[in-house]
Design an enzyme around this catalytic site. Structure first.
Site, PDB file in Angstrom:
ATOM      1  N   TYR A  63      35.856 -70.641 -36.049  1.00 26.52           N
ATOM      2  CA  TYR A  63      34.419 -70.442 -36.235  1.00 26.52           C
ATOM      3  C   TYR A  63      33.948 -69.234 -35.413  1.00 26.52           C
ATOM      4  CZ  TYR A  63      29.453 -71.384 -36.797  1.00 26.52           C
ATOM      5  OH  TYR A  63      28.116 -71.260 -37.102  1.00 26.52           O
TER       6      TYR A  63
ATOM      7  N   ASP B 198      22.536 -73.732 -51.559  1.00 21.60           N
ATOM      8  CA  ASP B 198      22.674 -73.372 -50.151  1.00 21.60           C
ATOM      9  C   ASP B 198      21.511 -72.461 -49.768  1.00 21.60           C
ATOM     10  OD1 ASP B 198      23.363 -72.653 -47.608  1.00 21.60           O
ATOM     11  OD2 ASP B 198      25.440 -72.130 -48.082  1.00 21.60           O
TER      12      ASP B 198
END
Length: 716
Positions: A489, A652
């Site tokens: 990440y 989204d």
């Protein structure tokens, strides 16, 4: 599968030659739908920036051409995925691994215990309660009945202090927007109150007859999923009144970029208002003395001014608040502030430790502080005065959560999970130290058959970075290299800690290795670790991840042609960037809901918040950094790339799907060799939260089937 009802609108085959394995020749290279290219070039700080696919930024609901492109891409992708030999195995096994009972940590109010419970394959987790700890389990809310496709989810939920009412939010189709409702627990009936246009909001009761929430102004018609989020304000809603009568408690019209949310201390004394301007943990805090509301109204008084440091009110007893902060303590410390006098009086209670403080609670007469020790949880206990007591023994290398409770009440619940252990819920009496299991799952596997190992490696600049490696014990003990899924990440102060995933467990069961690299940009080692991977240090994130891949191959954990990479959101950016920088290193990748156009990310929905980590595209120095690694702008044409599966969703509204649309179109036009660059676009789904179980299983099977094919992982 998703809808794929229209014909292809043209095709352009890829032609660059590169060596292919025998297995890879079994599935023909896809022919991509033709994508229209605009003649659009802008001069930005002296550079000519082409953006031929800007039209794909339009909302699929409002632009039929974008909708046609989505249909055509899904048609090609679905046809390709259906041929993957391991896909069916992953779908079946992931479904089996999902099929276990899952509970949330209980919340006690008014003698009632509230928690979610999923029997295994339910699309959404229903909410239950018990009258007393050993009482009969009663169903309170079942979101599975809210939509035929299972895509409407229960968001946040908070019982009233006396346990007679429930305040909750509804999330439809994966959007960040929430609808807030209230129900009477005894009758099971809706009270009738409904709040719209809430987003990024807390839910906090004020007594028994009202609550605090945050909302944005209603967007223009058709702009629900793309308009920038400005002018968030905090409101109070009194039960039984229309939303139009709600009282605005706090707003900053002169600073429209500031967002505001609130919580209420467990004794009901203080409303704590948090204000921020981005994603950094830099807050202002204001308070409302709720005991004085009858005489002073919603009088707001400042406690911390200036967006300089992280502050979090743990809880309060009377005029004293316990607070965590990284002011003069990059790894955080605990302080008190006494509000009984004319001026606040601050005192340090628990100094900064060698580990990063990740969570804090006040339970009974104890402080429970959870720390991160090399990205794994440690739970330590202190008195309210800061004297340390015996720690809470955890079940190994993993992540602890929960520890909800109130001062004066010694009961608490907490969760523990690891890569090979699904969440177990524990009940603990802080007065006696007695711990018991509240809920533990029956498993479809033996956790002891799997090895969870932590290793450290050196990045390009010599920085020591931790990683977790998960394998079957027989695979680890054999010493043989195994196809590896490397996850990362690297941003926004977010720590990657051990946790169970049915899909990743399926990959490991199939004989692969699953690896998580705790790269810079996260919060594993506090502020310095975060700062080391953002703004003009962002390249460190990519260097750390590339070094992780090189380490795995050099150590013989991963074969030369067996490394797959995966990341979501900021991690999707990570996958796109490192695929551009080191296409030779990776066999395959999955970039999920990624931020791919670093020159326009701040123009949609929540994107403007991310300048804390990325910088401002409108500032020349920041622009130069962003342009250097932006996935959309740095694709190396006529270069053999890894197989890439881009995944996104039409609803989204966190990272708008236009990022993934434009990036995929650019990949497909760049002549990147025989390995495919495909996009999978989910419908009635968003950035991730609220996704129904059946969609999650289907998507995971598609992704892992794709990555397994290109890393030559064959389930045994």
């Amino acid at each position: 599968m998703r809808s794929a009802s229209i014909a292809l609108i043209g095709a352009a085959a890829i032609a660059i030659s590169a060596p292919m394995t025998a297995a890879a020749q079994d599935i023909a290279a896809p022919e991509y739908p033709e994508t229209y290219q605009q003649d659009l070039v802008e001069e930005i700080f002296g550079q000519q920036i082409a953006d031929p696919y800007r039209w794909l930024e339009d909302d699929v609901r409002n632009n039929p051409e974008v909708a046609n492109w989505v249909e055509a891409q899904n048609t090609v992708t679905d046809a390709y995925l259906e041929q993957l030999p391991a896909r069916a195995w992953f779908a079946e096994r992931i479904g089996e691994l999902y099929n276990y009972e899952r509970f949330s940590t209980p919340v006690e109010k008014g003698g009632r215990y509230f928690y979610t419970r999923n029997t295994g394959l339910q699309n959404q987790s229903p909410l239950y309660y018990r009258e007393g700890l050993d009482g009969e389990q009663k169903l309170l809310l079942d979101p599975n009945a809210w939509a035929d496709d299972g895509a409407t989810a229960l968001g946040g939920w908070v019982p009233s202090p006396d346990g007679t009412k429930l305040l909750y939010s509804v999330q439809d189709g994966g959007t960040d927007w929430r609808i807030i409702r209230v129900m009477d627990i005894d009758t099971g009936e809706q009270i009738g109150d409904e709040i719209r246009w809430a987003k990024f909001t807390g839910l906090s009761w004020v007594g028994e007859d009202g609550f605090l929430y945050s909302r944005f102004p209603e967007p223009e018609e058709g702009e629900d999923f793309q308009a920038l989020n400005y002018n968030q304000a905090l409101f109070y809603h009194k039960l039984g009144t229309p939303q139009s009568d709600d009282v605005q408690v706090y707003a900053t019209p002169d600073e429209p970029e500031a967002g505001h949310s609130a919580g209420v201390t467990s004794d009901g004394r203080w409303a704590v208002i948090y204000s921020s301007k981005g994603t950094d943990s830099r807050y202002e805090i204001h308070l409302v003395d709720l005991d004085a509301r009858d005489t002073r109204g919603w009088e707001v008084m400042p406690l911390v001014e200036g967006f300089d440091h992280a502050w979090g009110v743990i809880d309060s007893i009377g005029d004293k608040l316990w607070v965590s902060t990284n002011k003069d303590a990059p790894l955080y410390r605990v302080m008190t502030v006494d509000l009984s006098g004319d001026e606040p009086v601050w005192a340090e209670i628990v100094p900064e430790q060698e580990q990063t403080l990740a969570g804090a609670s006040m339970i009974g007469d104890r402080l429970v502080l959870s720390y991160l020790q090399d990205a794994s949880s440690v739970a330590r206990v202190f008195t309210f005065e800061g004297n340390e007591r015996a720690p809470i023994e955890l079940a190994g290398l993993g992540t602890v959560g929960g520890f909800r409770g109130d001062p004066g009440k010694s009961e608490t619940f907490y969760s523990f999970s690891s890569y090979n252990r699904p969440t177990t819920i524990y009940r603990m009496d802080m007065a006696t130290g007695e711990t018991s299991i509240f809920a533990a799952p029956d498993l479809q596997f033996d956790p002891d058959d799997f090895a969870v190992e932590q290793r450290f490696y050196n990045s390009k600049d010599g920085t020591r970075v931790p990683m977790f490696i998960v394998r079957r014990k027989d695979v680890a003990e054999s010493g043989a290299a195994a196809p590896t899924l490397l996850y990362g990440y690297g941003g926004f102060d977010i720590s990657l800690t051990p946790g169970f995933s049915p899909s990743r467990m399926a990959w490991v069961e199939a004989g692969g290795a699953y690896v998580v690299a705790n790269i810079r940009g996260g919060g594993e080692y506090g502020k310095a670790w975060h700062d080391g991977g953002r703004l003009d240090n962002k390249q460190n994130v990519f260097d750390d991840f590339i070094a992780a891949g090189e380490f795995l191959i050099a150590e013989g954990i991963t074969p030369q042609d067996g490394l797959a990479i995966q990341g979501g959101s900021n991690g999707g950016l990570l996958v796109g960037a490192v695929a551009n920088q080191r296409p030779d290193l990776f066999a395959a990748g999955n970039a999920a809901v990624g931020v791919m156009d670093m020159l326009r990310f701040d123009r949609f929905t929540a994107g403007r918040y991310w300048v804390d980590d990325y910088g401002y595209p409108s500032k020349e120095d920041d622009f130069a950094v962003l342009r250097a690694y932006s996935p959309y702008h740095n694709i190396a044409a006529n270069t053999a790339y890894p197989a890439l599966l881009v995944t996104t969703a039409d609803t989204d509204d966190r990272v708008v799907p236009g990022h993934s649309f434009k990036y995929t179109a650019a990949l497909q036009a760049a002549n990147l060799g025989p390995r495919p660059q495909l996009i999978r676009i989910e419908t009635r789904a968003g950035h991730g939260s609220g996704k129904p179980t059946d969609k999650a299983i289907e998507e995971a099977a598609d992704v892992l089937g794709f990555l397994a094919y290109w890393t030559k992982l064959s389930p045994e």
